[in-house]
Design a protein around this motif. Structure first.
Motif, short mmCIF file in Angstrom:
data_model
loop_
_atom_site.label_atom_id
_atom_site.label_comp_id
_atom_site.label_asym_id
_atom_site.label_seq_id
_atom_site.Cartn_x
_atom_site.Cartn_y
_atom_site.Cartn_z
N HIS A 147 0.82 -1.22 0.00
CA HIS A 147 0.00 0.00 0.00
C HIS A 147 0.86 1.28 0.00
CE1 HIS A 147 -3.59 2.40 0.86
NE2 HIS A 147 -2.89 3.03 1.79
N HIS A 151 1.04 4.46 -2.56
CA HIS A 151 1.00 5.91 -2.32
C HIS A 151 2.15 6.61 -3.06
CE1 HIS A 151 -2.38 6.76 0.22
NE2 HIS A 151 -2.03 5.88 1.13
N ASP A 338 -6.68 7.29 -0.44
CA ASP A 338 -6.62 5.92 -0.94
C ASP A 338 -7.41 5.75 -2.25
OD1 ASP A 338 -5.03 5.25 1.14
OD2 ASP A 338 -6.56 4.18 2.29
ZN ZN Z 1 -3.36 5.04 2.36
#
Ligand code: ZN
Ligand code: KG4
Length: 372
Positions: A147, A151, A338
């Motif tokens: 994750h 980003h 996100d």
């Molecule tokens: Zn995040």
């Protein structure tokens, strides 16, 4: 360590894939994948269900986010059990919508890239298990994506001119980190928070003032009509010559201030508190970014993560970049929070670099890919 079922098979695997796909020479990009290679990105690490379809390195065909904000706001933060239940409801319809919007069918998909960590275990599992089922049913490769690398890829996705080496401040609800990104997806963690993440500091402050979750956007909104110099909240680790953050002292000072004002029977000057608190967080982030640039001698600086959607931080970084002659890379706000386009982009890069997963892939809530 990688989650189970994910390996880097190295250059040999890249060559093998290029050969197996046998693309026409003019259709092959420098990554060794066909230029019309289609990645399905799946992100469920926290409270947003996100799906994207991407062509090649950065051709976003669709990117959808189903937010659970309303479900969690009454609780003042993300309730993990609720988040995973909501992901279960949403994920398949959202995949259908994203594929329909992108006008692709399962036969067009070349890779399923899914967030495998870090994040909430129950949330991650919904994405990983769905991706594994699709991989099996459609007979398509699957890749577990980190994750945080996602980003970082939000900046790369938004700015084709952003090439390594560069510094990236990743600042979200769970992380506050400054990473040195070198060529070949070689990452070094220069420093991180000792306690709360900056997004967490915003969310907890909002909660203390009776504002709902997520706190960052609300504090930013209230701050617009407030005085940023009304209160002097302490900036943790300010004097330290290490790239380290600390936001717990700032949060405690805010709590003390709020309790004192309430005890005195006065009305809480919410806009002034928000503006001052936002100033303190922004100063803390920019000071350490400046230190990291000084230590590494790098002048190419990117930001990403939910807090990078904050206008004070974006403006502050632009001003700092101008003053110091840095090249600044700030993704659009919808790439900061996100999303699955960043997961598809990170997955594409990792796959092109030889990373592979199989159906033994597991979710890993604590997965880190930074070297120290
Ligand atoms: Zn995040
Ligand atoms: O990256 P993200 O969407 O999810 C995580 O991976 O954590 O970040 C969410 C965090 C939350 O803490 C939220 O309050 C914060 O980002 N945030 C903001 C803003 N938008 C989101 N903080 C400050 N200003 C904003 N505009």
């Amino acid at each position: 360590m990688s989650p189970a079922g994910r390996v880097n098979a190295g250059a040999a695997a890249t060559a093998a894939v290029a050969a197996a796909d046998a693309p026409a020479a003019d259709a092959v990009t420098e990554t060794g994948l066909q230029d019309n290679f289609i990645t399905l990105g799946i992100e469920t690490s926290c409270d947003d269900t996100a799906i994207a379809v991407m062509r090649g390195e950065r051709g976003i065909m669709s990117s959808l986010v189903s937010s659970q904000t309303e479900d969690h706001s009454v609780f003042g933060g993300v309730v993990p059990e609720l988040a995973s239940r909501k992901h279960q409801e949403t994920i398949i319809p959202l995949i259908r919508m994203a594929m329909s919007k992108a006008e692709v069918t399962q036969s067009n998909i070349d890779l399923i890239a899914v967030t495998a960590g870090p994040g909430l275990m129950g949330s991650l599992l919904v994405g990983v298990m769905t991706a594994k089922a699709l991989s099996q049913g459609w007979d398509k490769p699957i890749l577990g994506v980190n994750h945080m690398e996602g980003h970082l890829h939000a900046s790369i996705l938004a700015h084709p001119s952003l090439i390594a080496p560069f510094l990236c401040l990743i600042v979200s609800g769970g992380h506050t980190e400054i990473v040195l990104a070198r060529e070949g997806r070689n990452y070094t963690l220069l420093g991180e928070t000792r306690d709360d993440a900056a997004g967490e500091a915003y969310d907890k402050a909002a909660n203390l003032m009776g504002l709902s979750y997520p706190g960052g956007p609300l504090i930013e909104k209230m701050a617009q009509s407030g005085d940023p110099n009304a209160y002097a909240f302490p900036i943790g680790m300010k004097g330290s010559k290490n790239v380290e953050f600390s936001f717990s002292g700032m949060k405690t000072a805010l709590r003390t201030t709020v309790e004192r004002i309430k005890k005195e029977g006065e009305k809480l000057p919410v806009p002034d508190i928000c503006a001052s608190y936002q100033r303190a967080i922004t100063e803390a982030l920019l000071a350490k970014l400046s230190l990291a640039a000084e230590i590494t001698g790098l002048r190419r600086v990117a930001i990403s993560g939910g807090v990078a959607a904050n206008t004070a931080l974006r403006d502050g970084l632009r001003a700092m970049g101008e003053a110091r002659g840095w090249e600044i890379f700030i993704p659009p706000k919808n790439f900061c929070t996100d999303n699955a386009a960043m997961i598809a982009a990170a997955g594409y890069a990792a796959y092109a670099g030889g990373d592979r997963s199989d159906l033994t892939l597991t979710a890993d809530p604590g997965w880190s890919i930074w070297s120290k």
